[in-house]
Design a protein around this motif. Structure first.
Motif, PDB file in Angstrom:
ATOM      1  N   GLN A  54       0.859  -1.175   0.000  1.00  0.00           N
ATOM      2  CA  GLN A  54       0.000   0.000   0.000  1.00  0.00           C
ATOM      3  C   GLN A  54       0.896   1.226   0.000  1.00  0.00           C
ATOM      4  N   ARG A  61      -7.907   7.745  -2.944  1.00  0.00           N
ATOM      5  CA  ARG A  61      -8.671   6.544  -2.595  1.00  0.00           C
ATOM      6  C   ARG A  61     -10.090   6.690  -3.124  1.00  0.00           C
ATOM      7  N   GLU A  90      -8.771   1.015  -2.962  1.00  0.00           N
ATOM      8  CA  GLU A  90      -8.403   0.908  -1.544  1.00  0.00           C
ATOM      9  C   GLU A  90      -6.962   1.335  -1.303  1.00  0.00           C
TER      10      GLU A  90
END
Length: 195
Positions: free
Chosen positions: A39, A58, A171
């Motif tokens: 991430q 996002r 995400e």
């Protein structure tokens, strides 16, 4: 007898080819299924001078490319492809954010990045920052870059860098890369299946 031997060897070769293709397919599927995800995180300035970070994007898919405005070939080619991808997505284009992150903050200030990305497509967002911020962003994406001396280049240097495009999920998780030279139509088709 010789004809039978040729037929036998022909079948044997065909069987080996079938087994090899099956193994390669299985290896590719296994590799993509086990490819590590991460991430990415960053805090940078967009080409309007506003501070943004990874959470800003996002909720949308993102295509991320690291480059620099004085790049003679890979960067303009990739950003032109971003434009074709956005146009190819049509009504779904709003679900995707194409991001250009400079790896040359010494020469690529906000105004430089703004002028550069606007030449390719209005949807492309240019990002820049301090040397430390750029280094952190690249590290977060596991992207490579380095300054390389070159007398004929502006300020006497060019930049070596990762040429792949990163796909990031809504995400904020890394999904895959598209290698340099992947046809825009192929990327568009893959994105249409995801958006």
């Amino acid at each position: 007898m010789r004809v039978i031997r040729y037929i036998f060897w022909g079948f044997a070769i065909i069987a080996l080819v079938v087994v090899a293709v099956h193994q390669l397919t299985h290896m590719t599927e296994t590799k993509s299924a086990t490819e590590p995800t991460f991430q990415p995180e960053f805090t940078l300035a967009n080409h309007f001078g506003e501070e943004v970070n990874a959470t800003t994007y996002r909720g949308n898919w993102s295509l991320v490319f690291f480059g620099f405005t004085n790049c003679p070939d890979i960067c303009p080619t990739t950003l032109a492809e971003f434009g074709r991808i956005m146009d190819g997505l049509g009504a779904d284009a709003f679900k995707l954010k194409p991001l250009f992150i400079t790896i040359d903050p010494e020469r690529d200030r906000v105004a430089d990045v703004a002028k550069y990305v606007s030449a390719f497509h209005p949807a492309i967002v240019g990002l820049t920052g301090t040397e430390a911020q750029i280094a952190e962003a690249a590290r977060s994406f596991k992207a490579y870059y380095e300054k390389q001396p070159q007398e004929s280049a502006p300020n006497g240097y060019t930049m070596g860098h990762t040429s792949a495009v990163y796909l990031i999920s809504p995400e904020g998780v890394f999904v895959r890369t598209y290698g340099y030279g992947t046809p825009p139509g192929e990327i568009t088709k893959d994105l249409q299946n995801r958006l």
